[in-house]
Design an enzyme around this catalytic site. Structure first.
Site, short mmCIF file in Angstrom:
data_model
loop_
_atom_site.label_atom_id
_atom_site.label_comp_id
_atom_site.label_asym_id
_atom_site.label_seq_id
_atom_site.Cartn_x
_atom_site.Cartn_y
_atom_site.Cartn_z
N SER A 117 -4.17 0.26 3.31
CA SER A 117 -3.18 -0.75 3.68
C SER A 117 -1.79 -0.15 3.94
O SER A 117 -0.96 -0.80 4.58
CB SER A 117 -3.07 -1.82 2.59
OG SER A 117 -2.49 -1.29 1.42
N LYS A 160 3.14 -1.29 -1.75
CA LYS A 160 3.61 -1.95 -0.53
C LYS A 160 5.03 -1.51 -0.23
O LYS A 160 5.67 -0.82 -1.02
CB LYS A 160 3.57 -3.48 -0.68
CG LYS A 160 2.21 -4.05 -1.04
CD LYS A 160 1.20 -3.89 0.07
CE LYS A 160 -0.17 -4.44 -0.33
NZ LYS A 160 -1.20 -4.22 0.73
#
Length: 250
Positions: A117, A160
């Site tokens: 991701s 993230k």
């Protein structure tokens, strides 16, 4: 034969046993009169000593020191040294464990990336050093790569990138991110990793952050499960130390 009679004063002066000799032979020089040689050849007798006496009883030798006593003392000393070294190592390891616990709890943490991701910035199985102390002193900022607890299941943690802070307005148009109506600079995202979705606009509440993965079309992030409270942000990703050939400071 009739021997002449000696005068009385010469009776005991016979030297060689010859009664006719009126005067005894003089004693040889250097030899006392009292010395009598029993046999020929004994003129130089060996001085008598206890060490040369064949019939003398041997003197008992002094007792030898017991080797076992010396060895036991030496062994006890070695055991004491080993014991002291052992306890020193135990104290060192205990201190290291305490320091490591404090560092992991309040300072730094080692983490491993699972998934793609955050590609291409971070790859699957990359090893990271997360600075947990950073956000105890300052607040997360736009562009920071952070480790956070997954808001829907805090037992899991994600990596993230912070896109917007509290009070910012965020919207996504055809995959293009705008923060306060300004296009976000995202040249770190390759064209093949860009998405084409629309989201927002929304204002980030106080105490929350908006995060996204760099692999925009393959990331579960704030577009799907909402904003992240500051208390869920564990720390800033400070270093990728593995693979060694791709080590990097962020």
């Amino acid at each position: 034969m009739v021997q002449p009679e000696l005068p009385p004063e010469d009776v005991r002066r016979e030297g060689d046993g010859d009664p006719s000799q009126p005067i005894a032979d003089p004693t040889p020089a250097g030899i006392p009169e009292a010395v009598v040689f029993a046999d020929p050849g004994d003129e130089n007798p060996v001085a008598f000593t206890t060490t040369t006496d064949p019939f003398a009883r041997p003197t008992a030798a002094p007792p030898l020191p017991l080797a076992t006593d010396h060895d036991s003392a030496q062994m006890m000393h070695r055991l004491e040294v080993w014991r002291d070294e052992f306890f020193a190592w135990v104290r060192t390891l205990a201190s290291a464990a305490v320091y490591a616990t404090l560092i992991v709890t309040f300072g730094f943490q080692v983490a491993r990336v699972e998934g793609q991701s955050m590609a291409p910035t971070l790859a699957d199985q990359d090893r990271l050093i997360v600075n947990k102390l950073r956000y105890r002193l300052t607040a997360p900022q736009r562009g920071d790569i952070v480790m956070l607890y997954y808001p829907l299941n805090p037992d899991k943690s994600f990596v993230k990138r912070v896109i917007a802070e509290e009070g910012d307005t965020v919207r996504v148009v055809d995959g293009r991110v705008y923060v306060n109506d300004v296009p976000m600079r995202d040249d770190f995202v390759p064209a093949e990793y860009r998405s084409h979705d629309d989201w927002g606009p929304q204002v980030i509440p106080e105490g929350y952050y908006f995060v996204m993965g760099d692999h925009r079309n393959n990331s579960s992030d704030s577009r799907h499960w909402g904003f992240v409270p500051k208390k869920y942000i564990i720390g800033k990703v400070q270093l990728r130390w593995w693979p060694m050939g791709h080590a990097r400071v962020f």
